[in-house]
Design a protein around this motif. Sequence first.
Motif, PDB file in Angstrom:
ATOM      1  N   GLY A  41     118.834  20.821  26.743  1.00  0.00           N
ATOM      2  CA  GLY A  41     117.984  20.515  27.883  1.00  0.00           C
ATOM      3  C   GLY A  41     116.507  20.453  27.628  1.00  0.00           C
ATOM      4  N   LYS A  42     116.081  20.172  26.404  1.00  0.00           N
ATOM      5  CA  LYS A  42     114.652  20.200  26.126  1.00  0.00           C
ATOM      6  C   LYS A  42     113.905  19.016  26.742  1.00  0.00           C
ATOM      7  CE  LYS A  42     114.243  23.899  23.517  1.00  0.00           C
ATOM      8  NZ  LYS A  42     113.355  25.012  23.889  1.00  0.00           N
ATOM      9  N   ARG A  43     114.441  17.815  26.610  1.00  0.00           N
ATOM     10  CA  ARG A  43     113.703  16.630  27.034  1.00  0.00           C
ATOM     11  C   ARG A  43     113.613  16.545  28.554  1.00  0.00           C
ATOM     12  NH1 ARG A  43     111.712  11.783  25.565  1.00  0.00           N
ATOM     13  NH2 ARG A  43     111.976  10.051  27.011  1.00  0.00           N
ATOM     14  N   ALA A  44     112.397  16.308  29.035  1.00  0.00           N
ATOM     15  CA  ALA A  44     112.133  16.087  30.466  1.00  0.00           C
ATOM     16  C   ALA A  44     112.643  17.227  31.339  1.00  0.00           C
ATOM     17  CB  ALA A  44     112.759  14.762  30.916  1.00  0.00           C
ATOM     18  N   ARG A  45     112.669  18.428  30.802  1.00  0.00           N
ATOM     19  CA  ARG A  45     113.245  19.517  31.590  1.00  0.00           C
ATOM     20  C   ARG A  45     112.367  19.925  32.773  1.00  0.00           C
ATOM     21  NH1 ARG A  45     111.167  21.562  26.894  1.00  0.00           N
ATOM     22  NH2 ARG A  45     110.064  23.573  26.879  1.00  0.00           N
ATOM     23  N   TYR A  46     111.079  19.559  32.742  1.00  0.00           N
ATOM     24  CA  TYR A  46     110.198  19.874  33.870  1.00  0.00           C
ATOM     25  C   TYR A  46     110.028  18.680  34.816  1.00  0.00           C
ATOM     26  CZ  TYR A  46     108.792  23.175  30.182  1.00  0.00           C
ATOM     27  OH  TYR A  46     108.780  24.096  29.168  1.00  0.00           O
ATOM     28  N   VAL A 196     105.970  23.345  26.051  1.00  0.00           N
ATOM     29  CA  VAL A 196     105.941  24.644  26.724  1.00  0.00           C
ATOM     30  C   VAL A 196     105.298  24.468  28.101  1.00  0.00           C
ATOM     31  CG1 VAL A 196     103.663  25.342  25.842  1.00  0.00           C
ATOM     32  CG2 VAL A 196     105.346  27.102  26.446  1.00  0.00           C
ATOM     33  N   ALA A 197     105.711  25.288  29.032  1.00  0.00           N
ATOM     34  CA  ALA A 197     105.097  25.295  30.366  1.00  0.00           C
ATOM     35  C   ALA A 197     104.356  26.601  30.579  1.00  0.00           C
ATOM     36  CB  ALA A 197     106.165  25.113  31.444  1.00  0.00           C
ATOM     37  N   HIS A 198     103.388  26.553  31.458  1.00  0.00           N
ATOM     38  CA  HIS A 198     102.712  27.761  31.931  1.00  0.00           C
ATOM     39  C   HIS A 198     103.228  28.041  33.337  1.00  0.00           C
ATOM     40  CE1 HIS A 198      99.002  27.102  29.090  1.00  0.00           C
ATOM     41  NE2 HIS A 198     100.095  27.470  28.445  1.00  0.00           N
ATOM     42  N   PHE A 199     104.167  28.973  33.423  1.00  0.00           N
ATOM     43  CA  PHE A 199     104.744  29.343  34.703  1.00  0.00           C
ATOM     44  C   PHE A 199     103.992  30.571  35.228  1.00  0.00           C
ATOM     45  CE2 PHE A 199     108.674  27.179  32.995  1.00  0.00           C
ATOM     46  CZ  PHE A 199     108.587  26.104  33.866  1.00  0.00           C
ATOM     47  N   TYR A 596     116.206  38.034  30.696  1.00  0.00           N
ATOM     48  CA  TYR A 596     115.416  38.591  29.596  1.00  0.00           C
ATOM     49  C   TYR A 596     114.076  39.088  30.135  1.00  0.00           C
ATOM     50  CZ  TYR A 596     118.643  36.292  26.330  1.00  0.00           C
ATOM     51  OH  TYR A 596     119.747  35.891  25.642  1.00  0.00           O
ATOM     52  N   GLU A 597     113.439  39.959  29.334  1.00  0.00           N
ATOM     53  CA  GLU A 597     112.177  40.563  29.764  1.00  0.00           C
ATOM     54  C   GLU A 597     110.977  39.985  29.025  1.00  0.00           C
ATOM     55  OE1 GLU A 597     114.067  44.262  28.783  1.00  0.00           O
ATOM     56  OE2 GLU A 597     113.693  45.049  30.803  1.00  0.00           O
ATOM     57  N   ASP A 598     111.169  38.854  28.318  1.00  0.00           N
ATOM     58  CA  ASP A 598     110.109  38.312  27.460  1.00  0.00           C
ATOM     59  C   ASP A 598     109.473  37.043  28.012  1.00  0.00           C
ATOM     60  OD1 ASP A 598     112.222  36.598  27.121  1.00  0.00           O
ATOM     61  OD2 ASP A 598     112.408  36.869  24.956  1.00  0.00           O
ATOM     62  N   PHE A 599     109.661  36.752  29.291  1.00  0.00           N
ATOM     63  CA  PHE A 599     109.034  35.607  29.954  1.00  0.00           C
ATOM     64  C   PHE A 599     109.532  34.268  29.399  1.00  0.00           C
ATOM     65  CE2 PHE A 599     106.369  39.030  31.249  1.00  0.00           C
ATOM     66  CZ  PHE A 599     105.772  38.662  32.441  1.00  0.00           C
ATOM     67  N   ARG A 600     110.733  34.225  28.878  1.00  0.00           N
ATOM     68  CA  ARG A 600     111.269  32.937  28.456  1.00  0.00           C
ATOM     69  C   ARG A 600     111.684  32.136  29.688  1.00  0.00           C
ATOM     70  NH1 ARG A 600     116.325  34.411  24.817  1.00  0.00           N
ATOM     71  NH2 ARG A 600     114.796  35.946  24.093  1.00  0.00           N
ATOM     72  N   GLU A 601     111.785  30.828  29.508  1.00  0.00           N
ATOM     73  CA  GLU A 601     112.177  29.969  30.616  1.00  0.00           C
ATOM     74  C   GLU A 601     113.587  30.292  31.094  1.00  0.00           C
ATOM     75  OE1 GLU A 601     111.818  25.914  29.500  1.00  0.00           O
ATOM     76  OE2 GLU A 601     109.671  26.079  29.052  1.00  0.00           O
ATOM     77  N   SER A 602     113.808  30.072  32.359  1.00  0.00           N
ATOM     78  CA  SER A 602     115.144  30.228  32.917  1.00  0.00           C
ATOM     79  C   SER A 602     116.087  29.191  32.328  1.00  0.00           C
ATOM     80  CB  SER A 602     115.091  30.073  34.439  1.00  0.00           C
ATOM     81  OG  SER A 602     116.388  30.029  34.989  1.00  0.00           O
ATOM     82  N   GLY A 603     117.339  29.548  32.244  1.00  0.00           N
ATOM     83  CA  GLY A 603     118.347  28.584  31.841  1.00  0.00           C
ATOM     84  C   GLY A 603     118.702  27.617  32.951  1.00  0.00           C
ATOM     85  N   ASP A 604     118.169  27.846  34.130  1.00  0.00           N
ATOM     86  CA  ASP A 604     118.463  27.006  35.292  1.00  0.00           C
ATOM     87  C   ASP A 604     117.148  26.518  35.885  1.00  0.00           C
ATOM     88  OD1 ASP A 604     119.303  25.780  37.576  1.00  0.00           O
ATOM     89  OD2 ASP A 604     120.246  27.547  38.478  1.00  0.00           O
ATOM     90  N   LEU A 605     116.777  25.274  35.545  1.00  0.00           N
ATOM     91  CA  LEU A 605     115.525  24.687  36.036  1.00  0.00           C
ATOM     92  C   LEU A 605     115.794  23.612  37.079  1.00  0.00           C
ATOM     93  CD1 LEU A 605     113.497  24.427  32.700  1.00  0.00           C
ATOM     94  CD2 LEU A 605     113.289  26.166  34.481  1.00  0.00           C
TER      95      LEU A 605
END
Length: 612
Positions: A41-46, A196-199, A596-605
């Motif tokens: 899911g990397k491409r165009a995920r946002y 990368v995104a800034h959430f 996770y507690e490391d601020f990684r992106e959700s698996g569900d965008l």
Amino acid sequence: MNLQAKRLRELLGYARTLMREQGPGVMAVRALGFFKRRFFGKRARYWPGKQALAAQRAADCSALPLISILVPLYNTPEPYLKALLDSVQAQTSPRWQLVLADASDPDHPGVGELARARAAQDGRIVYRRIENRGIAANTNAAAALADGDYLALADHDDLLAPHAIYMMGRAAAETGAGFLYSDEALFRKDPKKAHVAHFKPDYAPDYLMACNYICHLAVFRKSLFEQVGGERSECDGAQDHDLFLRIIDAMQAADPAAAPLHIPQVLYYWRVHAGSTSGGTGAKPYVQQAAIRAVSDHLAATGRRGTVEAGRFPGTCHVQWAIDDPAPLVSILIPNKDHTEDLETCLHSLYAKTFYEPFEVIVIENNSTDPATAAYYKTLPDRYENCRVVGYTGGFNFSRINNFGRRFAHGKYLLLLNNDIEVINGEWLTQMVAEAGQPGVAACGAMLYYPDDTIQHAGIITGLGGYAGHSHKYHRRGSSGYLFRLATVQDFSACTAACLLVRTAAWDAVHGMDEGFTVAFNDVDLCLRLRQAGWRILWTPYAELYHHESKSRGSDEEDPEKKRRFAGEQARLYERFGREAILHDPYYNPNLSLDYEDFRESGDLRRLKNPE
């Protein structure tokens, strides 16, 4: 246990809980989302889906406010300018105006030629040649040409997401918000391949003083921009940060509860290239001094006493707040059962290293069985000034023990402190008192490390693991964290009671800790009730201590009775605050993982693919 093994064990534990509480269907959806995001899911995920964009284009936007996008141009590479123009003209809402203020030098005539050609084709594009007087003055020149009720700021080498104007306009129309901001993503060539995104969190005032986390896309009423006098040239380099602080000050002068509205959608794409601040403020060293000026002027304008210093990383700030003279007394409450070696380590470090002087220590004895403990207690008053022991009787109940200890406290502040804490830096208590003493702040938490110098606590995020977890757990000491969130004073929903400074008056107003939370979540509950009462909770990385966690009590995972008690406290947390409120921490972001507690992106965008 290494870092990956720790995370895997906790993830599997959460999976078991999710399966038990919500069934295999929910578990399967979460797992599928994780693997899709992780591997495919990397491409165009946002990027919104085609159907969502088509629906926006078909919508009636006539009632949405006109948003004027201000873009100062200066020697802009033509491919970058063309991409920006294309991104604006591709907006799903037609309610925009693009204002181009061109200060390019004579060696770059192509900038004006391209801009004029587009303006001739589209009447919503306004182009004007201006004298180059710096980024703030050039932005103000663009604003003078704007017709919109709202203004948006964009850099000449960046892009807008196709739904940016629609999402901002709709939110402004529905809420009447005077100031809105969105999430953003960084890209190099293709925005659909953003790396990368800034959430961002919802409005977090102390975090904003430490760094300009709002950044892009920011939209605000033109009347507010004019009221504060636009951008200031003396803050060039941090002119937007300065502007945001002054606009918020103006909003709150009229309504103390006013705050910017966060739209958790990626509406802006920030190009990474040499010389851009998206690549780090080290590329523009003057940003640091401009940021210090912006925050210093904000303090002066709001009547707060403090000195602004450079933070631990470029572009960040730290305010050294003035503390009242005489400094207020802090009552340190330390529950203890046996474990005198741990307690001695705690007390010795406390008295040997702490610079802050007006404190008393109340050791709350609870059910010790070792005769040597009583003998040890007798030595404390002679060895440690203003240290005494009070005796609690009854079964173990962390909340009740601390409520009992509060009866003996005389301080303006209560410091809840575990007996397995060890002080690292002498300024720790000074920093916590300074933060907790700020208007509207009820409590301040600290940076806690495991003995191996990985992070045990850097603030609590509700919803992690379904209930609550620690920010950046297991990260290495000294890192900046996600968007500087390990390196800056900031707002959190809660902090751990292993080291928590609380205003005594605020503690009393909410009747202390809820004794229905015997062991778990009592600190989360306390902080959430303080927030419900209108207070803020802060965390500071400038108070550093070791936490020798689990030395004083065993794990709840093996004992059936403890597991039942823990499950009951989980249920109590949901019953009091509501499951949805727990799962949507305003100081986190719905596009970040709850696993996770490391601020990684959700698996569900999906919320990004199908924006509401």
